[in-house]
Scaffold this motif. Structure first.
Motif, mmCIF file in Angstrom:
data_model
loop_
_atom_site.group_PDB
_atom_site.id
_atom_site.type_symbol
_atom_site.label_atom_id
_atom_site.label_comp_id
_atom_site.label_asym_id
_atom_site.label_seq_id
_atom_site.Cartn_x
_atom_site.Cartn_y
_atom_site.Cartn_z
ATOM 1 N N ALA A 181 0.815 -1.214 0.000
ATOM 2 C CA ALA A 181 0.000 0.000 0.000
ATOM 3 C C ALA A 181 0.849 1.265 0.000
ATOM 4 C CB ALA A 181 -0.935 -0.003 1.216
ATOM 5 N N ASN A 184 3.355 1.205 -3.202
ATOM 6 C CA ASN A 184 2.699 0.926 -4.484
ATOM 7 C C ASN A 184 3.380 -0.252 -5.195
ATOM 8 O OD1 ASN A 184 0.756 1.286 -6.469
ATOM 9 N ND2 ASN A 184 1.991 2.756 -7.614
ATOM 10 N N ILE A 217 -1.351 1.695 6.893
ATOM 11 C CA ILE A 217 -2.168 1.511 5.678
ATOM 12 C C ILE A 217 -3.169 2.656 5.568
ATOM 13 C CG2 ILE A 217 -3.932 0.062 4.581
ATOM 14 C CD1 ILE A 217 -2.470 -2.379 5.872
ATOM 15 N N SER A 220 -1.703 5.800 4.211
ATOM 16 C CA SER A 220 -1.093 5.755 2.878
ATOM 17 C C SER A 220 -1.873 6.660 1.921
ATOM 18 C CB SER A 220 -1.039 4.319 2.349
ATOM 19 O OG SER A 220 -2.347 3.795 2.206
ATOM 20 N N VAL A 225 -6.018 0.424 -1.395
ATOM 21 C CA VAL A 225 -5.090 -0.595 -1.916
ATOM 22 C C VAL A 225 -4.848 -1.651 -0.846
ATOM 23 C CG1 VAL A 225 -2.735 -1.034 -2.724
ATOM 24 C CG2 VAL A 225 -3.972 0.981 -3.542
ATOM 25 N N GLY A 226 -4.493 -1.196 0.363
ATOM 26 C CA GLY A 226 -4.243 -2.131 1.463
ATOM 27 C C GLY A 226 -5.512 -2.778 1.978
#
Length: 473
Positions: A181, A184, A217, A220, A225-226
Motif C-alpha cells: 500500500a 505501491n 495503511i 497511505s 489498496v491495502g
C-alpha cells in the motif's frame, strides 16, 4: 555492486562505525529499511539498523563512547540489541542471528548466526539488503535474494518459502500489505496465496502490533489498496468484521441497494485526498458500519437503514476497545463524526429552519469543517452532474451555517448564564432544578426563542423558575 555512500549525509557516521568495528575486530553492515529507501531514493528514515557478526551490544557501547561518553545506550539483552540517539537518528545495533519459531507464538528462539542467517530471517527480499561498512569492501551491496530486482520491479517477495515465513511470524502478512500500500508494490503471487492460507494465524499477534501496521495503511496515499488486499486475503474479516459485514448487494422485488463495503473504501480514498488526519480517515472508514445491522426491506420504502448513524456511533466504542485503539478524545471524535455523518445532507432544503442549523453547529462544535470534509468524501456517484449538484448543495448549507454562526455565536457554545449564577439568583444548593433551568436556556437559544445574550437568558430563567415554584433571591 558498490553503493557510493560519500554523498549521504550520514557518511561521517558510517566511517566512524566502520573504524570502531575494525578496532574491535567486528564486522558491521547497514541493513533493512534504510538500505531499501536509499536505493529507492526515498526520503531517508530516521532509524538505521546495523548488524554485526559478533555482539551488537558491545559494538553499540563502543561507538556511543566514541561519539560522546555521556550518550545513553538502551540495552535489550533478550534480543541482543542496543540502541541510542544521535543527531536526530535512532541507531540500533544487533548481533546477526538465526531464528526458529514454535506453532503458537511469534516470539522466536534465537541463536548466534552469520550475516546470511540474519538476512534469511528478514521478512522480504527488499528488506534483506545489506551494505557493508567493513574496510575491505566498504559500500558493497550484499543481496543474496535479488532484492534489487524486486525493488526495480516493485515486488513484495519473501526471502524463503512464503508459507513458512508467514506461519513463523504472522505479523509479516500485515507488513506485506502495508508495504504494497505505501510503496505501491505488488505482492508476488505465491506470497499472496500463502497469506490467504495462513490468515487465521494473525490471531496469535497482539492487536496493538496489528494496529500499528493497519494505521500505516490508513495513512497511505490510497488506503483502499491495502484494505482491498486485507479483504482479498481474509485478514480484514478476522480483524474488523463490522466492515466486511457491509459487503454484498441484495435484491428484493427488483429493488437493490449499493454495496456499502466498496462504497466505504471509495469514501476513505476520497477523504485521504484532503486530510492526513488519521482519526478523520477512521471516521470515513466507520461512517456506515451501522448499516449492516439496521438494513431492512419493506414494500413501501424499499431498502432502509434507519438510525444507522446512531447505532454506528455506539459500535465505535466497542470496536476501538477490541482493536486496542485510544479510548479518549480520538474515539469520541470518531463517534461524533459517525453520528453526525448524515445530518448536513438533511439540511439541504430551502425550508431548513435556523434552529436546525444552530443544533448542527452546537452538536459539531469545532469539528464542523471535518464533518463537511467527511460528507463531501461520501459523494461517490460517478454521475458528474449529480456530483456537482451535491457539492453545490453542501456549499449552500455551509453558507447558511456561516450566516447563523455570525448572528448567534453558537459554535463552541458556552451558556450565557452559569449554574453558579442560577444558584445565587435563587439561593439554591446544587439540585435537579439547576440542571433543568440550564437545559431550558440552551434549548431556548437553539430554538431561537432568545438570543445568546446574558440579560435575555437571565430574564428567561426568572420566568421559567416561577413555573418550578422558585423565588428570586
Amino acid at each position: 555492486m558498490v553503493i557510493n555512500l560519500k554523498q549521504n549525509k550520514n557518511f561521517k557516521l558510517f566511517k566512524l562505525v566502520s573504524a570502531v568495528a575494525q578496532q574491535n575486530n567486528q564486522s558491521v553492515y547497514i541493513v533493512g529499511g534504510f538500505v531499501r529507501d536509499l536505493l529507492m531514493k526515498r526520503q531517508m528514515p530516521t532509524d538505521i539498523d546495523f548488524v554485526t557478526e559478533s555482539s551488537g551490544i558491545y559494538l553499540a557501547k563502543k561507538i556511543a563512547q566514541e561519539i560522546n561518553p555521556k550518550l545513553k545506550v538502551s540495552v535489550f539483552k533478550t534480543y541482543g540489541t542496543a540502541m541510542f540517539k544521535h543527531n536526530g537518528l535512532d541507531l540500533e545495533f544487533v548481533g546477526a542471528r538465526k531464528e526458529s519459531y514454535s506453532e503458537d507464538s511469534r516470539k522466536p528462539s534465537v541463536e548466534t548466526g552469520t550475516l546470511e542467517d540474519d538476512q534469511k530471517r528478514r521478512d522480504f527480499t527488499i528488506n534483506a539488503l545489506a551494505i557493508s561498512l567493513n574496510k575491505e569492501n566498504f559500500g558493497e551491496l550484499i543481496d543474496p535474494f535479488d532484492g534489487i530486482s524486486d525493488l526495480q520491479n516493485k515486488i513484495i517477495r519473501t526471502p524463503l518459502e512464503p508459507l513458512q515465513t508467514y506461519s513463523d511470524d504472522p505479523l509479516r502478512m500485515m507488513r506485506a500489505i502495508r508495504f504494497a500500500a505505501t510503496l505501491n508494490f505488488q505482492i508476488e503471487e505465491n506470497s499472496l496465496e500463502a497469506i490467504k492460507k495462513e490468515a487465521e494465524r494473525i490471531k496469535i499477534v497482539s492487536m496493538e502490533r496489528i494496529m500499528v501496521e493497519f494505521n500505516k495503511i490508513m495513512l497511505s496515499e490510497k488506503p483502499s489498496v491495502g484494505l482491498k488486499l486485507m479483504e482479498q486475503t481474509g485478514l480484514l474479516p478476522l480483524i474488523i468484521p463490522e466492515l466486511t459485514a457491509l459487503k454484498g448487494i441484495e435484491e428484493v422485488e427488483g429493488q437493490t441497494h449499493k454495496d456499502n463495503f466498496w462504497h466505504t473504501l471509495e469514501v476513505v480514498d476520497n477523504i485521504s485526498k484532503n486530510t492526513d488526519n488519521l482519526w478523520l480517515r477512521w471516521a470515513a472508514l466507520l461512517h456506515d458500519i451501522g448499516k449492516a445491522p439496521t438494513k431492512k426491506f419493506d414494500k413501501k420504502n424499499g431498502w432502509t437503514f434507519h438510525g444507522h448513524e446512531f447505532l454506528g456511533s455506539k459500535m465505535v466504542k466497542n470496536l476501538f476497545y477490541r482493536l486496542k485503539l485510544p479510548l479518549g478524545s480520538d474515539m469520541k471524535y470518531v463517534q461524533k463524526l459517525v453520528k453526525l455523518s448524515s445530518r448536513p445532507i438533511a439540511l439541504i432544503d430551502d425550508g431548513t429552519s435556523d434552529s436546525a442549523l444552530r443544533r448542527l453547529l452546537f452538536d459539531s462544535g469545532e469539528d464542523l469543517e471535518d464533518l463537511f470534509t467527511l460528507c463531501k468524501a461520501d459523494i461517490t456517484t460517478k454521475n458528474s452532474s449529480k456530483q456537482e449538484k451535491f457539492k453545490k448543495n453542501f456549499e449552500y448549507v455551509a453558507q447558511k451555517i456561516k450566516e447563523v454562526e455570525e448572528k448567534d455565536s453558537i459554535r463552541n457554545f458556552q451558556p450565557p448564564i452559569s449554574g453558579e449564577e442560577i444558584m445565587e439568583m435563587f439561593n439554591l444548593q446544587p439540585s435537579r432544578e439547576i440542571g433543568i433551568l440550564k437545559e431550558k436556556v440552551k434549548e431556548a437559544i437553539l430554538e431561537g426563542e432568545i438570543t445568546n445574550d446574558k440579560e435575555e437568558a437571565r430574564s428567561f430563567v426568572i420566568e421559567e423558575a416561577k413555573l418550578l415554584g422558585l423565588k428570586i433571591n
